[in-house]
Design a protein around this motif. Structure first.
Motif, PDB file in Angstrom:
ATOM      1  N   ILE A 103       0.829  -1.207   0.000  1.00 60.75           N
ATOM      2  CA  ILE A 103       0.000   0.000   0.000  1.00 60.75           C
ATOM      3  C   ILE A 103       0.861   1.253   0.000  1.00 60.75           C
ATOM      4  O   ILE A 103       0.556   2.253  -0.663  1.00 60.75           O
ATOM      5  CB  ILE A 103      -0.948  -0.002   1.216  1.00 60.75           C
ATOM      6  CG1 ILE A 103      -1.936  -1.167   1.118  1.00 60.75           C
ATOM      7  CG2 ILE A 103      -1.701   1.312   1.344  1.00 60.75           C
ATOM      8  CD1 ILE A 103      -2.760  -1.383   2.373  1.00 60.75           C
ATOM      9  N   SER A 104       1.963   1.209   0.739  1.00 57.63           N
ATOM     10  CA  SER A 104       2.830   2.382   0.861  1.00 57.63           C
ATOM     11  C   SER A 104       3.400   2.787  -0.495  1.00 57.63           C
ATOM     12  O   SER A 104       3.464   3.978  -0.815  1.00 57.63           O
ATOM     13  CB  SER A 104       3.966   2.093   1.845  1.00 57.63           C
ATOM     14  OG  SER A 104       4.772   3.224   2.027  1.00 57.63           O
ATOM     15  N   PHE A 144       2.053   2.411  -3.372  1.00 58.64           N
ATOM     16  CA  PHE A 144       0.939   3.032  -4.100  1.00 58.64           C
ATOM     17  C   PHE A 144       0.702   4.458  -3.598  1.00 58.64           C
ATOM     18  O   PHE A 144       0.642   5.416  -4.379  1.00 58.64           O
ATOM     19  CB  PHE A 144      -0.307   2.169  -3.899  1.00 58.64           C
ATOM     20  CG  PHE A 144      -1.498   2.594  -4.702  1.00 58.64           C
ATOM     21  CD1 PHE A 144      -1.854   1.907  -5.852  1.00 58.64           C
ATOM     22  CD2 PHE A 144      -2.292   3.661  -4.304  1.00 58.64           C
ATOM     23  CE1 PHE A 144      -2.970   2.278  -6.589  1.00 58.64           C
ATOM     24  CE2 PHE A 144      -3.403   4.043  -5.030  1.00 58.64           C
ATOM     25  CZ  PHE A 144      -3.743   3.347  -6.177  1.00 58.64           C
ATOM     26  N   VAL A 145       0.576   4.597  -2.277  1.00 56.05           N
ATOM     27  CA  VAL A 145       0.162   5.875  -1.691  1.00 56.05           C
ATOM     28  C   VAL A 145       1.259   6.934  -1.810  1.00 56.05           C
ATOM     29  O   VAL A 145       0.978   8.100  -2.099  1.00 56.05           O
ATOM     30  CB  VAL A 145      -0.236   5.676  -0.213  1.00 56.05           C
ATOM     31  CG1 VAL A 145      -0.460   7.006   0.467  1.00 56.05           C
ATOM     32  CG2 VAL A 145      -1.484   4.813  -0.123  1.00 56.05           C
ATOM     33  N   MET A 185       1.412   8.242  -5.278  1.00 57.05           N
ATOM     34  CA  MET A 185       0.246   9.098  -5.506  1.00 57.05           C
ATOM     35  C   MET A 185       0.414  10.464  -4.850  1.00 57.05           C
ATOM     36  O   MET A 185       0.137  11.502  -5.454  1.00 57.05           O
ATOM     37  CB  MET A 185      -1.003   8.412  -4.954  1.00 57.05           C
ATOM     38  CG  MET A 185      -2.272   9.244  -5.026  1.00 57.05           C
ATOM     39  SD  MET A 185      -3.722   8.359  -4.383  1.00 57.05           S
ATOM     40  CE  MET A 185      -3.291   8.192  -2.656  1.00 57.05           C
ATOM     41  N   SER A 186       0.886  10.475  -3.615  1.00 58.20           N
ATOM     42  CA  SER A 186       0.935  11.724  -2.849  1.00 58.20           C
ATOM     43  C   SER A 186       2.063  12.648  -3.279  1.00 58.20           C
ATOM     44  O   SER A 186       2.061  13.825  -2.921  1.00 58.20           O
ATOM     45  CB  SER A 186       1.063  11.413  -1.352  1.00 58.20           C
ATOM     46  OG  SER A 186       2.278  10.747  -1.087  1.00 58.20           O
ATOM     47  N   ARG A 197       5.485  13.850   4.996  1.00 60.53           N
ATOM     48  CA  ARG A 197       5.860  12.583   5.631  1.00 60.53           C
ATOM     49  C   ARG A 197       6.204  12.780   7.101  1.00 60.53           C
ATOM     50  O   ARG A 197       5.800  12.000   7.960  1.00 60.53           O
ATOM     51  CB  ARG A 197       7.049  11.955   4.895  1.00 60.53           C
ATOM     52  CG  ARG A 197       6.731  11.371   3.546  1.00 60.53           C
ATOM     53  CD  ARG A 197       5.733  10.225   3.643  1.00 60.53           C
ATOM     54  NE  ARG A 197       4.343  10.670   3.563  1.00 60.53           N
ATOM     55  CZ  ARG A 197       3.318   9.981   3.974  1.00 60.53           C
ATOM     56  NH1 ARG A 197       3.473   8.806   4.547  1.00 60.53           N
ATOM     57  NH2 ARG A 197       2.091  10.449   3.861  1.00 60.53           N
ATOM     58  N   ARG A 251       3.168  13.312   9.143  1.00 55.57           N
ATOM     59  CA  ARG A 251       2.310  12.127   9.193  1.00 55.57           C
ATOM     60  C   ARG A 251       2.824  11.088  10.181  1.00 55.57           C
ATOM     61  O   ARG A 251       2.037  10.456  10.885  1.00 55.57           O
ATOM     62  CB  ARG A 251       2.221  11.506   7.790  1.00 55.57           C
ATOM     63  CG  ARG A 251       1.395  10.213   7.730  1.00 55.57           C
ATOM     64  CD  ARG A 251      -0.071  10.485   7.925  1.00 55.57           C
ATOM     65  NE  ARG A 251      -0.864   9.262   7.900  1.00 55.57           N
ATOM     66  CZ  ARG A 251      -1.175   8.536   8.971  1.00 55.57           C
ATOM     67  NH1 ARG A 251      -0.747   8.912  10.171  1.00 55.57           N
ATOM     68  NH2 ARG A 251      -1.906   7.449   8.867  1.00 55.57           N
ATOM     69  N   TYR A 254       0.039   2.032  -8.819  1.00 51.98           N
ATOM     70  CA  TYR A 254      -0.457   3.406  -8.892  1.00 51.98           C
ATOM     71  C   TYR A 254      -0.374   3.943 -10.321  1.00 51.98           C
ATOM     72  O   TYR A 254      -1.271   4.678 -10.766  1.00 51.98           O
ATOM     73  CB  TYR A 254       0.302   4.335  -7.951  1.00 51.98           C
ATOM     74  CG  TYR A 254      -0.178   5.752  -8.132  1.00 51.98           C
ATOM     75  CD1 TYR A 254      -1.470   6.116  -7.741  1.00 51.98           C
ATOM     76  CD2 TYR A 254       0.600   6.710  -8.779  1.00 51.98           C
ATOM     77  CE1 TYR A 254      -1.958   7.398  -7.965  1.00 51.98           C
ATOM     78  CE2 TYR A 254       0.123   7.992  -9.000  1.00 51.98           C
ATOM     79  CZ  TYR A 254      -1.150   8.329  -8.593  1.00 51.98           C
ATOM     80  OH  TYR A 254      -1.641   9.587  -8.818  1.00 51.98           O
ATOM     81  N   HIS A 277      -3.292   2.828 -12.031  1.00 52.00           N
ATOM     82  CA  HIS A 277      -4.456   3.568 -11.555  1.00 52.00           C
ATOM     83  C   HIS A 277      -4.513   4.964 -12.175  1.00 52.00           C
ATOM     84  O   HIS A 277      -5.589   5.425 -12.588  1.00 52.00           O
ATOM     85  CB  HIS A 277      -4.400   3.669 -10.034  1.00 52.00           C
ATOM     86  CG  HIS A 277      -5.471   4.520  -9.425  1.00 52.00           C
ATOM     87  ND1 HIS A 277      -6.786   4.111  -9.335  1.00 52.00           N
ATOM     88  CD2 HIS A 277      -5.430   5.766  -8.881  1.00 52.00           C
ATOM     89  CE1 HIS A 277      -7.500   5.064  -8.754  1.00 52.00           C
ATOM     90  NE2 HIS A 277      -6.700   6.076  -8.485  1.00 52.00           N
TER      91      HIS A 277
END
Length: 386
Positions: A46-47, A49-50, A53-54, A67, A70, A188, A191
């Motif tokens: 997931i990391s 991908f995210v 994206m970010s 980062r 977060r 990603y 996507h």
């Protein structure tokens, strides 16, 4: 799902606070729970991908600020909470000294050979190293081509690390975990743009490399010899799930509570292990085991909500504002001195000329005049200033 997998693994499959083989406490549940460590692999998938994206269209400074805000505020509070609990009740774990606690605040303790205050923190150092590596792409501007190149180079480095006796390469190539980050990046790109043979190739190679390392991960997380096929199947299903997300097959799922639940995963991950094991140790003879685990998970979810609501959100925002001001100050004072001087000279000459009412140029720009005259100097200053 990934966070709960890890929680169940720690509470049901490890001796932890039970003081005995968990198979005696959970004869059936532990058979499934002992593979819950795979939640970490899902986190890394997931990391990739995210993070990709970010960072799209953002500067390196924005990436660093986002980062840091977060991961650090909740982490700092979780360290002191965990250290306080295991210091007061050291039956399960203990803190050697407070220098260990202070060093853990950096999140760099593994690089210094210092023990983690909580066992789950080892994954955070893996995440940090991924951020540092991907920051190279962010610094040059994130593009489709650069992401693919990054995935290719990292794959080569990870495969080479197994054949080269080099601790530095092994530390940064992370062969056990890099396939998950790399596949996440490729997912990603699917996507954001569309699936292609190139991206499916990256995902396919990453899946095969990830599966290759599954037996080692199983051996590292099991107290006895257990079958590896459930873990192999679990990794495959995680890739399938990410593929469904990347290709839009799950877009119709828009349940509002999912975002709120997702916000609790990080604080839940930070708090649950050693604090939870200590609570289990204290209540194991008073509360039935299934009820104790279920109740403890509810308590930990509530604690995670408190950490998110009263630490992550308010302090993360303050930290973000402060770091943004620091970044702006750095950019403002990073102008080359010569350029800054030229601008100042230009502004000073123009202002003085206007104040005295003198014409700055009486002749056309191309007039023939010896170099070094006042008008040549003013004209040059104007040009430099522009």
């Amino acid at each position: 799902m990934a966070a709960l997998m890890v929680v169940v693994f720690h509470y049901v499959a490890l001796r932890g606070g039970w003081g005995q083989d968990p198979a005696n406490v959970f004869p059936n549940a532990h058979l499934v729970a002992r593979y819950g460590f795979l939640g970490v692999e899902v986190f890394f998938l997931i990391s990739g991908f995210v993070i990709c994206m970010s960072t799209w269209g953002r500067s390196l400074g924005d990436f660093v600020v986002s980062r840091a805000c977060r991961i650090y505020p909740a982490y700092w509070v979780a360290i002191f909470l965990t250290a306080g609990v295991v210091t007061l009740w050291p039956q399960v774990r203990s803190v050697k000294n407070w220098d260990v606690v202070l060093t853990n605040l950096t999140m760099l303790q593994q690089g210094l050979g210092v023990w983690d205050v909580d066992g789950v923190y080892w994954t955070l150092f893996i995440e940090l190293k991924f951020y540092v590596l991907f920051a190279i792409v962010v610094a040059t501007g994130v593009t489709y081509r650069k992401c693919v190149l990054f995935c290719g180079l990292w794959t080569v480095a990870a495969v080479s690390a197994g054949q080269v006796d080099n601790k530095l390469l092994d530390m940064w190539a992370m062969p056990l975990y890099s396939p998950y980050f790399i596949a996440g990046i490729a997912f990603y790109l699917m996507h954001r743009f569309k699936p292609t043979a190139l991206l499916w190739g990256i995902v396919g190679i990453s899946l095969l490399l990830a599966e290759h390392h599954v037996p080692k991960r199983v051996a590292d997380n099991a107290n006895s010899t257990i079958a590896t096929w459930p873990a192999t199947l679990g990794v495959f299903l995680a890739f399938v799930l990410m593929a469904l997300i990347a290709t839009g097959k799950l877009n119709r799922i828009q349940w509002p509570w999912l975002a709120k639940a997702g916000a609790l995963t990080y604080p839940l991950y930070l708090l649950h292990q050693y604090i939870g094991m200590t609570i289990i140790h204290g209540l194991r003879t008073r509360v039935p085991a299934p009820l104790l685990v279920a109740g403890l998970m509810v308590v930990m979810l509530f604690a995670a909500w408190l950490l998110h609501r009263y630490v992550e959100r308010p302090f993360g925002k303050r930290m973000r504002d402060a770091l943004k001001k620091g970044m702006e100050e750095m950019r403002r004072n990073s102008v080359p001195p010569a350029r800054a001087g030229a601008g100042s000279a230009s502004e000073g000459s123009l202002t003085a000329g206007l104040r005295e009412g003198l014409p700055l140029l009486k002749e056309p720009r191309g007039y023939d005049k010896p170099a070094g005259s006042d008008r040549d100097r003013v004209g040059a200053a104007q040009s430099d200033g522009a």
